[in-house]
Design an enzyme around this catalytic site. Structure first.
Site, PDB file in Angstrom:
ATOM      1  N   GLU A  38      -7.905 -63.984 -16.937  1.00 56.81           N
ATOM      2  CA  GLU A  38      -7.574 -64.697 -15.933  1.00 56.81           C
ATOM      3  C   GLU A  38      -8.748 -65.329 -15.414  1.00 56.81           C
ATOM      4  OE1 GLU A  38      -4.630 -65.894 -14.556  1.00 56.81           O
ATOM      5  OE2 GLU A  38      -3.088 -64.527 -15.157  1.00 56.81           O
ATOM      6  N   THR A  68      -5.712 -68.442 -12.254  1.00 57.72           N
ATOM      7  CA  THR A  68      -4.699 -67.958 -11.168  1.00 57.72           C
ATOM      8  C   THR A  68      -4.229 -68.455 -10.373  1.00 57.72           C
ATOM      9  OG1 THR A  68      -6.789 -67.586  -9.756  1.00 57.72           O
ATOM     10  CG2 THR A  68      -6.457 -65.845 -11.683  1.00 57.72           C
ATOM     11  N   HIS A  83      -5.894 -67.973 -18.926  1.00 55.80           N
ATOM     12  CA  HIS A  83      -5.027 -68.406 -17.825  1.00 55.80           C
ATOM     13  C   HIS A  83      -6.213 -68.887 -16.605  1.00 55.80           C
ATOM     14  CE1 HIS A  83      -1.717 -65.847 -19.376  1.00 55.80           C
ATOM     15  NE2 HIS A  83      -2.806 -65.008 -19.767  1.00 55.80           N
ATOM     16  N   HIS A 131      -2.360 -70.353 -21.832  1.00 56.74           N
ATOM     17  CA  HIS A 131      -1.352 -69.976 -21.540  1.00 56.74           C
ATOM     18  C   HIS A 131      -0.173 -70.969 -21.690  1.00 56.74           C
ATOM     19  CE1 HIS A 131       1.410 -67.487 -18.336  1.00 56.74           C
ATOM     20  NE2 HIS A 131       1.817 -67.390 -19.632  1.00 56.74           N
TER      21      HIS A 131
END
Length: 295
Positions: free
Chosen positions: A121, A59, A57, A180
């Site tokens: 992340e 952020t 991912h 993601h």
């Protein structure tokens, strides 16, 4: 008279202390000597690792805000990679516990990926500020490559080390190292077009990438025989993407195309199906067929 005596006897019994129910606060041990858990004598062959996926991912925030969101809010990840030029990779949730990072979606037949994945992340703003609202007042349906923010070199090296280690320990299939957006194409676009999937594959052996020769072969084949929409959608399912069964390229279907292009054709992510995109998909299916078979 006998009936009255019986009634009195029952009434007297009901007024007696319930001795057998009064040990609640004085729990007795099952045995004076604890039983032994033997985990060495026998082992079952019918088992596999619980962790099947690594999900990457970004952020959409800076370091400070990312820490707040991932430690104080209702979202979390196992690891956080900041954009500091240091040697730190932060472990926020133990790998044996469930982090709340994937949300609704699915990949490779799994629909609750929080249960079977490690979430990583990476601090990154996502879309450059001047392009945040670019889709509102233009004919663009999706953000092109130039709209995304670059990752720092130190972040790429941290990702490489971390993903190599996790994938080796859990024996994770290359195609199950995903973004993601791959599992939630109508909700998410991270880690975006500038996440260097090809470089990570070629330099560090991380995740999936297609062979150029196979791509070229399938491009020629597709030019000779154009596949139907159901055939193309089935090819997406074969690789692991969730896509509907409509005989048209509706918005939900184009979201899947865009997510795929962000990952495997990042310089030209359009959300439109074309020969090159299909050839890449076919090349990936050829290379990784059967690589994610698991219970």
């Amino acid at each position: 008279m006998a009936k009255n005596l019986t009634t009195l006897a029952l009434a007297s019994l009901l007024t007696l202390p319930l001795i057998g129910c009064m040990t609640t606060n004085n729990v007795q041990p099952i045995a004076t000597k604890p039983f032994v858990i033997d985990s060495e004598t026998y082992q079952s062959a019918g088992k596999s690792q619980r962790i099947k996926f690594i999900v990457l991912h970004y952020t959409v925030s800076d370091n400070e805000r990312s820490i707040q969101l991932l430690t104080k809010g209702k979202v979390s990840a196992h690891y956080l990679i900041m954009d500091n030029d240091d040697d730190k990779i932060y472990n926020l949730v133990p790998e044996g516990e469930r982090a709340w990072h994937a949300g609704d979606g699915g990949f490779a037949g799994r629909t609750i990926l929080n249960d079977t994945s490690i979430g990583i992340e990476i601090v990154n703003k996502g879309i450059q500020p001047q392009y945040k609202d670019a889709l509102k007042d233009s004919e663009l349906d999706y953000h092109p490559y130039k709209h995304f923010v670059e990752f720092d070199e130190v972040q790429i090296k941290k990702v490489a080390q971390l993903v190599q280690d996790i994938a080796m320990r859990y024996d994770i299939s290359p195609k199950n190292i995903i973004g993601h957006s791959d599992l939630a194409p109508s909700r998410k676009i991270d880690p975006g077009a500038k996440f260097p999937w090809q470089r990570l594959h070629e330099e560090y052996g991380i995740a999936a990438w297609y062979d150029e020769a196979d791509k070229q072969f399938f491009m020629k084949e597709t030019q000779l025989a154009t596949p139907t929409i159901p055939e193309v959608k089935q090819a997406f399912r074969d690789y692991g993407y969730q896509i509907n069964s409509t005989a048209e390229w509706d918005k939900a279907s184009r979201d899947v195309i865009y997510a795929f292009q962000l990952h495997f054709r990042p310089l030209k992510p359009t959300g439109q199906m074309d020969i090159e995109t299909y050839a890449i998909l076919k090349a990936l299916n050829k290379k990784y067929a059967g690589r994610d078979d698991f219970y």
